[in-house]
Write a protein that holds these residues in place. Structure first.
Motif, PDB file in Angstrom:
ATOM      1  N   TRP A  30       0.806  -1.211   0.000  1.00 24.25           N
ATOM      2  CA  TRP A  30       0.000   0.000   0.000  1.00 24.25           C
ATOM      3  C   TRP A  30       0.829   1.247   0.000  1.00 24.25           C
ATOM      4  CZ3 TRP A  30      -5.002  -0.007  -0.916  1.00 24.25           C
ATOM      5  CH2 TRP A  30      -5.573  -1.272  -0.972  1.00 24.25           C
ATOM      6  N   ILE A 102     -10.645   0.521  -3.073  1.00 20.14           N
ATOM      7  CA  ILE A 102     -10.707  -0.610  -2.143  1.00 20.14           C
ATOM      8  C   ILE A 102     -11.628  -0.305  -0.969  1.00 20.14           C
ATOM      9  CG2 ILE A 102      -8.673  -0.043  -0.708  1.00 20.14           C
ATOM     10  CD1 ILE A 102      -9.179  -3.485  -2.124  1.00 20.14           C
ATOM     11  N   ARG A 103     -11.612   0.965  -0.512  1.00 24.75           N
ATOM     12  CA  ARG A 103     -12.560   1.397   0.506  1.00 24.75           C
ATOM     13  C   ARG A 103     -13.227   2.681   0.016  1.00 24.75           C
ATOM     14  NH1 ARG A 103      -8.515  -1.144   2.928  1.00 24.75           N
ATOM     15  NH2 ARG A 103      -7.162   0.633   2.558  1.00 24.75           N
ATOM     16  N   TYR A 213     -16.008  -9.176   0.355  1.00 29.29           N
ATOM     17  CA  TYR A 213     -15.943  -7.739   0.635  1.00 29.29           C
ATOM     18  C   TYR A 213     -15.170  -6.959  -0.423  1.00 29.29           C
ATOM     19  CZ  TYR A 213     -11.506  -9.640   2.096  1.00 29.29           C
ATOM     20  OH  TYR A 213     -10.321 -10.321   2.090  1.00 29.29           O
ATOM     21  N   GLN A 251      -1.751  -8.971  -6.790  1.00 26.00           N
ATOM     22  CA  GLN A 251      -2.796  -8.972  -5.744  1.00 26.00           C
ATOM     23  C   GLN A 251      -2.635 -10.244  -4.921  1.00 26.00           C
ATOM     24  OE1 GLN A 251      -4.601  -6.595  -4.927  1.00 26.00           O
ATOM     25  NE2 GLN A 251      -4.341  -5.268  -6.704  1.00 26.00           N
ATOM     26  N   ASN A 252      -2.355 -11.345  -5.634  1.00 28.00           N
ATOM     27  CA  ASN A 252      -1.986 -12.600  -4.967  1.00 28.00           C
ATOM     28  C   ASN A 252      -0.765 -13.103  -5.709  1.00 28.00           C
ATOM     29  OD1 ASN A 252      -4.279 -12.716  -3.182  1.00 28.00           O
ATOM     30  ND2 ASN A 252      -5.467 -13.152  -5.007  1.00 28.00           N
ATOM     31  N   PRO A 313      -1.954 -11.906   4.489  1.00 32.09           N
ATOM     32  CA  PRO A 313      -3.168 -11.345   5.096  1.00 32.09           C
ATOM     33  C   PRO A 313      -4.129 -12.416   5.597  1.00 32.09           C
ATOM     34  CG  PRO A 313      -2.656 -10.233   3.035  1.00 32.09           C
ATOM     35  CD  PRO A 313      -1.774 -11.458   3.099  1.00 32.09           C
ATOM     36  N   GLN A 315      -7.075 -11.449   7.542  1.00 28.93           N
ATOM     37  CA  GLN A 315      -8.367 -10.712   7.511  1.00 28.93           C
ATOM     38  C   GLN A 315      -9.184 -10.892   8.786  1.00 28.93           C
ATOM     39  OE1 GLN A 315      -8.032  -8.736   5.253  1.00 28.93           O
ATOM     40  NE2 GLN A 315      -7.181  -9.687   3.427  1.00 28.93           N
ATOM     41  N   ARG A 327     -12.982 -16.620   2.261  1.00 29.11           N
ATOM     42  CA  ARG A 327     -11.517 -16.589   2.124  1.00 29.11           C
ATOM     43  C   ARG A 327     -10.937 -17.939   1.715  1.00 29.11           C
ATOM     44  NH1 ARG A 327      -8.280 -12.583   1.170  1.00 29.11           N
ATOM     45  NH2 ARG A 327      -6.628 -13.319   2.527  1.00 29.11           N
ATOM     46  N   ASP A 353      -2.819  -8.367   7.011  1.00 33.30           N
ATOM     47  CA  ASP A 353      -3.909  -7.375   6.909  1.00 33.30           C
ATOM     48  C   ASP A 353      -5.088  -7.923   7.698  1.00 33.30           C
ATOM     49  OD1 ASP A 353      -2.356  -6.098   5.000  1.00 33.30           O
ATOM     50  OD2 ASP A 353      -3.650  -6.627   3.307  1.00 33.30           O
ATOM     51  N   LYS A 385     -11.180  -0.770   8.904  1.00 31.90           N
ATOM     52  CA  LYS A 385     -12.598  -0.974   9.220  1.00 31.90           C
ATOM     53  C   LYS A 385     -13.290  -1.432   7.950  1.00 31.90           C
ATOM     54  CE  LYS A 385     -12.846   3.320  11.012  1.00 31.90           C
ATOM     55  NZ  LYS A 385     -13.441   4.527  11.581  1.00 31.90           N
ATOM     56  N   SER A 387     -15.498  -1.661   4.895  1.00 31.69           N
ATOM     57  CA  SER A 387     -16.179  -0.639   4.104  1.00 31.69           C
ATOM     58  C   SER A 387     -16.941  -1.342   2.973  1.00 31.69           C
ATOM     59  CB  SER A 387     -15.095   0.303   3.541  1.00 31.69           C
ATOM     60  OG  SER A 387     -15.569   1.104   2.498  1.00 31.69           O
ATOM     61  N   ARG A 389     -18.550  -2.307  -0.418  1.00 32.75           N
ATOM     62  CA  ARG A 389     -18.149  -1.890  -1.759  1.00 32.75           C
ATOM     63  C   ARG A 389     -19.128  -2.393  -2.814  1.00 32.75           C
ATOM     64  NH1 ARG A 389     -16.917   1.707  -1.611  1.00 32.75           N
ATOM     65  NH2 ARG A 389     -15.503   2.064  -3.320  1.00 32.75           N
TER      66      ARG A 389
HETATM   67  N1  SAM Z   1      -5.102 -10.138  -2.253  1.00 31.64           N
HETATM   68  C1  SAM Z   1      -4.738  -9.836  -0.935  1.00 31.64           C
HETATM   69  C2  SAM Z   1      -5.355 -10.885  -0.028  1.00 31.64           C
HETATM   70  O1  SAM Z   1      -6.305 -11.502  -0.385  1.00 31.64           O
HETATM   71  O2  SAM Z   1      -4.908 -11.030   1.072  1.00 31.64           O
HETATM   72  C3  SAM Z   1      -5.223  -8.491  -0.469  1.00 31.64           C
HETATM   73  C4  SAM Z   1      -5.302  -7.405  -1.442  1.00 31.64           C
HETATM   74  S1  SAM Z   1      -6.505  -6.187  -1.009  1.00 31.64           S
HETATM   75  C5  SAM Z   1      -6.383  -5.279  -2.422  1.00 31.64           C
HETATM   76  C6  SAM Z   1      -5.646  -5.273   0.278  1.00 31.64           C
HETATM   77  C7  SAM Z   1      -6.333  -5.247   1.612  1.00 31.64           C
HETATM   78  O3  SAM Z   1      -7.395  -4.319   1.632  1.00 31.64           O
HETATM   79  C8  SAM Z   1      -6.978  -6.539   2.026  1.00 31.64           C
HETATM   80  O4  SAM Z   1      -6.047  -7.440   2.534  1.00 31.64           O
HETATM   81  C9  SAM Z   1      -7.998  -6.109   3.057  1.00 31.64           C
HETATM   82  O5  SAM Z   1      -7.462  -6.144   4.362  1.00 31.64           O
HETATM   83  C10 SAM Z   1      -8.301  -4.676   2.655  1.00 31.64           C
HETATM   84  N2  SAM Z   1      -9.669  -4.564   2.111  1.00 31.64           N
HETATM   85  C11 SAM Z   1     -10.125  -5.055   0.942  1.00 31.64           C
HETATM   86  N3  SAM Z   1     -11.431  -4.784   0.793  1.00 31.64           N
HETATM   87  C12 SAM Z   1     -11.820  -4.097   1.897  1.00 31.64           C
HETATM   88  C13 SAM Z   1     -13.055  -3.557   2.337  1.00 31.64           C
HETATM   89  N4  SAM Z   1     -14.163  -3.658   1.607  1.00 31.64           N
HETATM   90  N5  SAM Z   1     -13.080  -2.917   3.527  1.00 31.64           N
HETATM   91  C14 SAM Z   1     -11.963  -2.804   4.285  1.00 31.64           C
HETATM   92  N6  SAM Z   1     -10.772  -3.294   3.919  1.00 31.64           N
HETATM   93  C15 SAM Z   1     -10.692  -3.950   2.738  1.00 31.64           C
END
Ligand code: SAM
Ligand code: SF4
Length: 487
Positions: A30, A102-103, A213, A251-252, A313, A315, A327, A353, A385, A387, A389
């Motif tokens: 990030w 993302i948020r 999410y 992303q992964n 991550p 979560q 997940r 994360d 937190k 969010s 989407r």
């Molecule tokens: N692909 C990675 C994984 O699955 O672990 C994560 C990539 S994601 C773009 C980056 C981070 O944003 C996620 O690990 C998650 O913690 C957070 N994130 C994604 N969607 C979110 C949402 N709707 N609200 C809050 N945090 C979010």
């Protein structure tokens, strides 16, 4: 020039200072909103075509490291067309925002930027474009909401940018690149690299998972991996240009599937990269727990150039919440992977994360996340937190943890993690680490170095140490960084 560099590379705060604020900006994947115009550019990365004009561009990037690197590639394409980068939008003919959705808060940022032009009507002949995830998510509706915008292009269509720009230059008023039907990565040798030491390489784009999410599958499209020989060739070129650290992005990243006949697994690709002459450090982010294999740990054990750092991550620490999040693993399965990393022959730093307040997360679920922190003992946690989407499964579910309660859980989690980090960092006191010096703080006359485990150490130094690998002995520790002296 150097003081600017220091701003970019200043010590990372794993958990943000003020309680209850979401982590942002400093995790391996990030970045804070920032301009792509940074001080040091390797020569020969971008070859500009003959000075066709004095056109200028301003490109501001929001969101993850992949967006930052996409912007490096977009800048390279622009410079090859004769555009010159400038530091503010007032001076620019072409203004681009590479966005994150993302948020909700992240997605709103671009509209507040665009509002400046709407109010003042002082954008005149400027061309304004929205790139990235908000572009893909909102599509042509951006033209209604922000009529001053002429270009809307999602990341899966970046390979069409030269064509879209050519249409704008010849007078088209509105152009879009919004298809997700793309089975290749954005390949360009025209990359304007901003970090003088670490070269980012996207090895896989998009995402085939369907976390309940997350907007990424709908904004970045399906997974596409780059052929391993092209990746390794790019690494060799980067080493020739004096880069010593490679960071693979996706992303992964560990869902990588080599489309070339070599069919390298992700772990094999890491091993090959670490074996390239001149490569001193290799990092990779983000790893998905489901695709994380012991083979990756073995590669790290066997190749000193592979950094002892994994971002994995989780979560949530509750299997019930993980199932609702889709997940694809339970708490126990995740902890088995953590155990495998912890049993490695050399210590590997782990970060994660976490989302708090996901739909129907109970106090008990949250308690399980806290207990997982104690078991995993992460070196960094990036916490958010929940969010809601658009275009996600959870969008239709009740977002029933009140905002205030989400904030409370975030603060509790960050405080618990702060204690863990402080305790872990204190064990580094008295030990010596090799760091890559990435910055210098003139006011404090301190150098800032990064260990392979991604810890930052501040120590008395000289500005011309930047870019060197030095040994530093740790003398004191805080939760987010270390203090030392040259060993
Ligand atoms: N692909 C990675 C994984 O699955 O672990 C994560 C990539 S994601 C773009 C980056 C981070 O944003 C996620 O690990 C998650 O913690 C957070 N994130 C994604 N969607 C979110 C949402 N709707 N609200 C809050 N945090 C979010
Ligand atoms: Fe989003 Fe899940 Fe894909 Fe990660 S794996 S990018 S959280 S959908």
């Amino acid at each position: 020039m150097r003081s600017k560099l220091v701003q970019i590379l200043a010590p990372a705060a794993a958990v943000e200072g003020s309680e209850g604020r979401e982590s942002r900006g400093k995790n391996p994947g990030w970045a804070s909103p920032r301009h792509t115009l940074l001080p040091t550019l390797p020569t020969g990365t971008v070859t500009c075509s003959a000075a066709t004009s004095e056109r200028t561009f301003y490109l501001e990037t929001f969101g993850c490291q992949m967006n930052v690197h996409d912007s490096e590639k977009v800048s390279g394409v622009l410079m090859s067309r004769g555009y010159r980068p400038v530091e503010n939008h007032e001076e620019a003919d072409l203004i681009l925002y590479n966005t994150c959705s993302i948020r909700e808060k992240a997605a709103q940022k671009v509209f507040s930027r665009l509002g400046v032009f709407k109010k003042g009507h002082h954008y005149g002949q400027k061309i304004i474009g929205v790139l990235g995830c908000v572009a893909q998510q909102e599509g042509e509706s951006i033209f209604d909401r922000a009529p001053q915008v002429s270009l809307v292009c999602g990341s899966a269509s970046y390979s069409r940018l030269p064509e879209l720009l050519a249409r704008l230059e010849t007078g088209d008023r509105r152009v879009t690149g919004l298809s997700l039907e793309i089975d290749e990565c954005f390949e360009t040798e025209l990359t304007r690299r901003d970090n003088p030491f670490r070269a980012y390489i996207t090895i896989i784009e998009g995402c085939d998972k369907e976390c309940a999410y997350c907007v990424v599958p709908s904004t970045r499209g399906p997974e596409r991996s780059r052929p391993s020989e092209k990746i390794l060739e790019e690494c060799r070129r980067l080493v020739d240009r004096s880069y010593t650290e490679i960071q693979y992005l996706g992303q992964n990243v560990n869902s990588y599937r080599d489309p070339s006949p070599a069919r390298l697994s992700f772990a094999e690709l890491l091993a090959r990269t670490a074996g390239l002459p001149g490569v001193k450090r290799v990092r990779f982010t983000t790893s998905h727990p489901r695709d994380f294999t012991p083979e990756i740990v073995h590669a790290i054990e066997s190749h000193p150039a592979l950094c002892d750092q994994v971002h994995l991550p989780v979560q949530s620490g509750s299997s019930r919440v993980l199932a609702r999040m889709l997940r694809g693993y339970t708490r126990e399965e995740y902890l088995t992977k953590i155990d495998c990393i912890k049993r490695a022959r050399r210590a590997i730093s782990i970060s994660t994360d976490i989302i708090v307040g996901f739909c129907d997360e109970t106090e008990e679920d949250f308690g399980e996340t806290l207990s997982l922190l104690d078991l995993a003992e992460y070196d960094q946690v990036f916490s958010f937190k929940y969010s809601p989407r658009p275009n996600t499964a959870a969008r239709d579910w009740a977002d029933d943890v009140p905002e205030e309660e989400k904030g409370r859980r975030l603060s509790v989690l960050q405080e618990r993690q702060r204690e863990i980090q402080l305790r872990r960092n204190q064990t580094a006191v008295g030990r010596e680490f090799e760091v890559l010096v990435e910055g210098f703080q003139p006011r404090l006359q301190q150098a800032v170095g990064r260990t392979t485990s991604n810890r930052l150490i501040n120590f008395p130094g000289e500005p011309d140490w930047i870019g060197r690998y030095l040994n530093v002995r740790v003398t004191a520790a805080g939760p987010n960084s270390l203090v030392g002296v040259r060993g």
